[in-house]
Design an enzyme around this catalytic site. Structure first.
Site, short mmCIF file in Angstrom:
data_model
loop_
_atom_site.label_atom_id
_atom_site.label_comp_id
_atom_site.label_asym_id
_atom_site.label_seq_id
_atom_site.Cartn_x
_atom_site.Cartn_y
_atom_site.Cartn_z
CE LYS A 115 15.49 8.51 23.38
NZ LYS A 115 15.07 8.61 21.99
CE LYS A 197 17.67 15.97 25.71
NZ LYS A 197 17.78 15.46 24.39
CE LYS A 200 10.77 15.42 21.21
NZ LYS A 200 10.90 15.07 19.85
P1 TYM Z 1 14.60 15.08 18.96
O1 TYM Z 1 13.26 14.75 18.40
O2 TYM Z 1 14.92 14.60 20.32
O3 TYM Z 1 14.83 16.63 18.95
C1 TYM Z 1 14.60 17.41 17.78
C2 TYM Z 1 15.59 18.56 17.72
O4 TYM Z 1 15.48 19.39 18.88
C3 TYM Z 1 16.75 19.55 19.49
N1 TYM Z 1 16.56 19.64 20.95
C4 TYM Z 1 17.01 20.64 21.71
N2 TYM Z 1 17.71 21.76 21.43
C5 TYM Z 1 18.00 22.60 22.43
N3 TYM Z 1 17.64 22.38 23.72
C6 TYM Z 1 16.95 21.28 24.06
N4 TYM Z 1 16.59 21.07 25.33
C7 TYM Z 1 16.60 20.34 23.03
N5 TYM Z 1 15.92 19.17 23.03
C8 TYM Z 1 15.92 18.75 21.74
C9 TYM Z 1 17.53 18.31 19.10
O5 TYM Z 1 18.93 18.54 19.17
C10 TYM Z 1 17.07 18.09 17.69
O6 TYM Z 1 17.78 18.88 16.78
N6 TYM Z 1 17.64 11.81 16.82
C11 TYM Z 1 16.94 13.05 16.59
C12 TYM Z 1 16.04 13.05 15.38
C13 TYM Z 1 16.71 12.65 14.10
C14 TYM Z 1 17.59 13.48 13.36
C15 TYM Z 1 17.95 12.69 12.22
C16 TYM Z 1 18.10 14.76 13.53
C17 TYM Z 1 16.55 11.47 13.45
N7 TYM Z 1 17.32 11.50 12.30
C18 TYM Z 1 18.83 13.17 11.26
C19 TYM Z 1 18.97 15.24 12.56
C20 TYM Z 1 19.34 14.46 11.45
C21 TYM Z 1 16.08 13.34 17.80
O7 TYM Z 1 15.68 12.45 18.51
O8 TYM Z 1 15.74 14.62 17.96
#
Ligand code: TYM
Length: 334
Positions: A115, A197, A200
């Site tokens: 990032k 990967k 978004k």
């Molecule tokens: P975020 O918003 O990037 O993604 C949300 C969830 O989607 C999963 N994910 C994927 N899984 C499979 N293939 C992909 N290409 C893919 N892209 C995203 C992510 O693994 C995630 O589970 N930091 C976290 C949000 C967060 C969080 C937490 C998660 C904040 N606090 C506490 C768990 C526990 C995030 O940015 O996810």
């Protein structure tokens, strides 16, 4: 553990539009866990501002994400669905845990490196301590499990390390969380670059399937997906494009990889891509319909936001008070 039941926390950022990766890697699994665990699903808007956001847009996306959680099948009575910014305990515990996290640990976080190279004009301290806030999210609810995609594994490890460090000083304050990473769909790759990967924030809209894409768009994107030229539907590391499409098809249909290889033994990529597109469109259609219905019911969504923020705050405050006492903050005079 909360009130004698195992507890679970997970969250998503309200930045960009959710992709099929978010759905298959996380949201889809969440829906299966509500009976076994006391579940907290958060829209992590505090995390979102580590990257500059348009305020009106962030508010809109956060509400859409919360609505989407419900549209995807999470029962808002059984699961506590809320905004992170409505529960101040996240930020308060985050601060305390900052004092139990080493800069050396944060320097190793690959997501920070990614990032900060993407946003080199805004490498702020929040982006750097992002994993600490994430640890606070998880530990605040004494979470036993955290269902995520595999890209969050490193963040889960640091959350465990922070919890163990804190417990080793103050006794058993936090439950040590385990990651829950699904067997299929844990890492969905970009349709345009299967070594990367699905994300978004990808600038190329053809790289990702968005949860709100209509069936024609979905099928078109799959037709254009980058593959190889040997025209065999076979699961192999040297065929990352086809491997990714097989993973997606498997997650969308519940079929195993062996079943898929058999089903398409005598087909070419054109037929296979069409089948993947159709299966994904049919998984997303009911979610989209429900999302549209729910979005019109402002009073219902507002009532969920209110009730669940109170519920989350109740449990968060319980843990926070315990932590504040342990570290030596004076008790409030009430
Ligand atoms: P975020 O918003 O990037 O993604 C949300 C969830 O989607 C999963 N994910 C994927 N899984 C499979 N293939 C992909 N290409 C893919 N892209 C995203 C992510 O693994 C995630 O589970 N930091 C976290 C949000 C967060 C969080 C937490 C998660 C904040 N606090 C506490 C768990 C526990 C995030 O940015 O996810």
């Amino acid at each position: 553990m909360l009130d004698g039941k195992k507890s679970l926390f997970s969250g998503m950022q309200a930045t960009g539009t959710l992709t099929l990766g978010n759905y298959l890697g996380a949201l889809k699994n969440w829906v299966t866990l509500e009976e076994e665990y006391q579940c907290f699903y958060c829209v992590v808007d505090l995390h979102s501002i580590t990257v500059r956001q348009d305020p009106a847009e962030l508010r809109k996306r956060a509400r859409a994400l919360l609505t989407l959680y419900i549209a995807a099948g999470l029962d808002p009575v059984k699961n506590c669905i809320y905004y992170q910014s409505h529960v101040s305990g996240h930020a308060e515990l985050g601060w305390i845990l900052n004092c139990f996290t080493y800069m050396g640990e944060l320097n190793r976080m690959t997501q920070f490196k990614d990032k900060s190279s993407k946003h080199s004009d805004n490498i702020n301290a929040g982006l750097y301590t992002y994993p600490v806030l994430m640890a606070a999210d998880i530990l605040l609810f004494q979470s036993d499990v955290v269902p995520v995609g595999s890209d969050q594994k490193q963040h889960l490890e640091i959350a465990r390390d922070i919890a163990e460090r804190f417990n080793s000083v103050y006794g058993d304050v936090f439950t040590i969380p385990e990651p829950y990473i699904g067997k299929v769909g844990a890492r969905i790759m970009s349709l345009q670059d299967p070594e990367k990967k699905m994300s978004k924030s990808d600038e190329n809209p053809n790289a990702s399937i968005y949860l709100m894409d209509d069936p024609d768009t979905i099928i078109r994107k799959f037709k254009r997906a980058v593959t190889d030229s040997d025209n065999q539907i076979r699961y192999a590391d040297e065929k990352p494009g086809i491997k990714n499409l097989m993973d997606i098809y498997s997650a969308a249909t519940g079929k195993t990889i062996a079943e898929i290889e058999k089903e398409f033994a005598s087909s070419g990529y054109g037929d296979f891509k069409l089948a993947v597109g159709e299966s994904v469109a049919s998984v997303l259609k009911p979610i989209q319909t429900r999302f549209d219905e729910l979005s019109k019911d402002k009073a219902y969504i507002d009532s969920i936001i209110k009730a669940n923020a109170e519920k989350a705050d109740y449990y968060a405050t319980k843990t926070l008070r315990k932590v504040q006492k342990k570290v030596g903050f004076p008790e409030k005079i009430r």
